[in-house]
Scaffold this motif. Structure first.
Motif, mmCIF file in Angstrom:
data_model
loop_
_atom_site.group_PDB
_atom_site.id
_atom_site.type_symbol
_atom_site.label_atom_id
_atom_site.label_comp_id
_atom_site.label_asym_id
_atom_site.label_seq_id
_atom_site.Cartn_x
_atom_site.Cartn_y
_atom_site.Cartn_z
ATOM 1 N N ALA A 87 0.757 -1.234 -0.053
ATOM 2 C CA ALA A 87 0.027 -0.120 -0.022
ATOM 3 C C ALA A 87 0.801 1.100 0.062
ATOM 4 O O ALA A 87 0.306 2.335 -0.152
ATOM 5 N N PHE A 88 2.052 1.144 0.265
ATOM 6 C CA PHE A 88 3.021 2.381 0.107
ATOM 7 C C PHE A 88 3.805 2.190 -0.956
ATOM 8 O O PHE A 88 5.091 1.509 -1.209
ATOM 9 N N PRO A 89 3.683 3.530 -1.887
ATOM 10 C CA PRO A 89 4.660 3.275 -3.159
ATOM 11 C C PRO A 89 6.022 3.379 -2.754
ATOM 12 O O PRO A 89 6.790 2.940 -3.513
ATOM 13 N N GLU A 90 6.455 3.942 -1.603
ATOM 14 C CA GLU A 90 7.636 4.275 -1.406
ATOM 15 C C GLU A 90 8.715 2.907 -1.015
ATOM 16 O O GLU A 90 9.654 2.906 -1.571
ATOM 17 N N ALA A 91 7.738 1.821 -0.722
ATOM 18 C CA ALA A 91 8.481 0.750 -0.143
ATOM 19 C C ALA A 91 8.967 -0.035 -1.699
ATOM 20 O O ALA A 91 10.169 -0.347 -1.767
ATOM 21 N N ALA A 92 8.093 -0.081 -2.567
ATOM 22 C CA ALA A 92 8.457 -0.517 -3.811
ATOM 23 C C ALA A 92 9.549 0.263 -4.552
ATOM 24 O O ALA A 92 10.347 -0.230 -5.334
ATOM 25 N N ARG A 93 9.357 1.503 -4.571
ATOM 26 C CA ARG A 93 10.199 2.454 -5.279
ATOM 27 C C ARG A 93 11.652 2.396 -4.712
ATOM 28 O O ARG A 93 12.822 2.462 -5.311
ATOM 29 N N SER A 94 11.834 2.025 -3.150
ATOM 30 C CA SER A 94 13.206 1.817 -2.611
ATOM 31 C C SER A 94 13.804 0.748 -3.226
ATOM 32 O O SER A 94 14.772 0.709 -3.320
ATOM 33 N N LEU A 95 13.354 -0.511 -3.370
ATOM 34 C CA LEU A 95 13.652 -1.559 -3.830
ATOM 35 C C LEU A 95 13.901 -1.501 -5.478
ATOM 36 O O LEU A 95 15.134 -1.782 -5.670
ATOM 37 N N ALA A 96 13.207 -0.849 -5.922
ATOM 38 C CA ALA A 96 13.414 -0.561 -7.554
ATOM 39 C C ALA A 96 14.914 0.533 -7.594
ATOM 40 O O ALA A 96 15.425 0.108 -8.664
ATOM 41 N N LEU A 97 14.869 1.310 -6.717
ATOM 42 C CA LEU A 97 15.965 2.270 -7.039
ATOM 43 C C LEU A 97 17.237 1.296 -6.336
ATOM 44 O O LEU A 97 18.474 1.771 -6.770
ATOM 45 N N ASP A 98 16.993 0.262 -5.574
ATOM 46 C CA ASP A 98 18.430 -0.625 -5.448
ATOM 47 C C ASP A 98 18.685 -1.472 -6.536
ATOM 48 O O ASP A 98 19.229 -2.769 -6.058
ATOM 49 N N GLY A 99 17.783 -1.600 -7.398
ATOM 50 C CA GLY A 99 18.233 -2.492 -8.500
ATOM 51 C C GLY A 99 17.280 -3.634 -8.811
ATOM 52 O O GLY A 99 17.481 -4.377 -9.509
ATOM 53 N N ALA A 100 16.386 -3.664 -7.770
ATOM 54 C CA ALA A 100 15.491 -4.761 -7.837
ATOM 55 C C ALA A 100 14.733 -4.814 -9.510
ATOM 56 O O ALA A 100 14.138 -4.171 -9.771
ATOM 57 N N GLU A 101 14.834 -6.183 -10.014
ATOM 58 C CA GLU A 101 14.155 -6.320 -11.342
ATOM 59 C C GLU A 101 12.965 -7.028 -11.303
ATOM 60 O O GLU A 101 11.953 -7.088 -12.146
ATOM 61 N N ILE A 102 12.722 -7.867 -10.120
ATOM 62 C CA ILE A 102 11.666 -8.735 -9.874
ATOM 63 C C ILE A 102 11.277 -8.249 -7.981
ATOM 64 O O ILE A 102 12.240 -8.341 -7.403
ATOM 65 N N ILE A 103 10.070 -7.929 -7.839
ATOM 66 C CA ILE A 103 9.778 -7.662 -6.475
ATOM 67 C C ILE A 103 8.690 -8.747 -5.941
ATOM 68 O O ILE A 103 7.627 -8.824 -6.823
ATOM 69 N N THR A 104 8.925 -9.299 -5.014
ATOM 70 C CA THR A 104 7.906 -10.541 -4.499
ATOM 71 C C THR A 104 7.253 -9.765 -3.396
ATOM 72 O O THR A 104 7.812 -9.401 -2.542
ATOM 73 N N SER A 105 5.851 -9.859 -3.628
ATOM 74 C CA SER A 105 5.075 -9.442 -2.610
ATOM 75 C C SER A 105 4.312 -10.336 -1.985
ATOM 76 O O SER A 105 3.169 -10.833 -2.613
#
Length: 308
Positions: A159-177
């Protein structure tokens, strides 16, 4: 072209650890039969989730009953996760559990393979009294695996855009939720497809994928546990926000083959690369506490050197 086949589960897990291992083993076999390199299991799949969500008007009796019914607390290097590591072989598996760190408990997730634990995560955002049972985690960090650079989050985090954005900025190509996401507690409906919390779950999954241009893999619990009824809806979402595979409101295993590098290039290479085109120098208020923005006495975080 190098495709990665991803499987993600909507499955039921409770307190019976032997039953949990059987379900995990069966899902691993299904994933292998489909040629999967990555399997994403739900939040709390080793020992189940909380029997209810508290907070609000919860009575003291209900709170104490909930606190007496916590899942087993497992250590990262304990025998329970070692058993899953032995089962995994060359399959990369993400799963959730209750982590013990001394006397402290965390709602946690790990990604592992037969080589051991590749990454771990402690849930940061806590809904509806979950803080009465678990301590909060403190960071988002991506990590490298045999199937690419991954990031993990748990349930309410989405529910928090900042959480996924933090991972994407750290280079995550795949995010598992990973989730134990239930139906709404009020304004209930007969058809789960119409449930407002189920619809919210789906909106978050697609939005987090497309705004970060990543492959998003969302697992969920199925069935019921205590007072909770889970919405299933496990899915793989491409970096353009397209749902590539989905279990719907039934338990099952959703599977999609994705050329991750090509999919990211297609989403990001057409002139609209969201991470590149950010304007972080304008976003100061995003990281201020609720109720601080606009107040005359709000701290100047830029002058203080806290923000750029």
């Amino acid at each position: 072209m190098s495709e990665l086949t991803i499987s993600v589960a909507a499955a039921e897990f409770g307190r019976d650890m032997d039953a949990c291992y059987r379900t995990i083993g069966a899902l691993m076999e299904q994933a292998r039969a489909r040629g999967s390199g990555l399997l994403v299991l739900p939040e709390a799949c080793l020992g189940g989730y909380l029997p209810s969500l508290g907070g609000g008007a919860e009575t003291e009796e209900a709170k104490q009953r909930r606190l007496r019914s916590l899942p087993p607390a497992l250590e990262l290097d304990g025998p329970e996760l070692r058993r899953v590591i032995a089962m995994a072989g060359d399959l990369v598996v993400t799963l959730g559990f209750c982590e013990a760190d001394g006397e402290t408990r965390y709602n946690a997730a790990v990604t592992l393979s037969g080589d051991g634990i590749l990454g771990s995560y402690r849930k940061v955002h806590q809904p509806l009294g979950e803080n009465l049972c678990y301590a909060a985690g403190s960071e988002y960090r991506a990590f490298d695996t045999p199937v690419g650079r991954l990031g993990m989050q748990i349930c309410y985090d989405k529910a928090f855009p900042e959480a996924a954005r933090s991972l994407a900025l750290d280079g995550a190509e795949i995010i598992t939720s990973l989730s134990a996401w239930p139906t709404a507690r009020t304004a209930t409906v007969e058809r789960m497809e119409e449930d407002r919390w189920k619809q919210r779950f789906d909106i978050y999954d697609r939005a987090r994928a497309v705004e970060n241009q990543v492959v998003w893999v969302a697992s969920n619990q199925a069935g019921t546990f205590g007072s909770l009824r889970f919405v299933c809806s496990a899915k793989v979402v491409g970096p353009g926000g397209e749902v590539l595979a989905d279990t719907g409101v039934e338990p099952g295993l959703a599977t999609a083959a994705v050329d991750v590098a090509a999919a990211l290039e297609q989403a990001r290479g057409g002139g609209m690369y969201n991470l590149r085109d950010r304007r972080p120098e304008l976003y100061h208020r995003v990281v201020q506490r609720h109720g601080v923005v606009g107040r005359p006495d709000a701290p100047d975080l830029v002058s203080a050197g806290v923000l750029p």
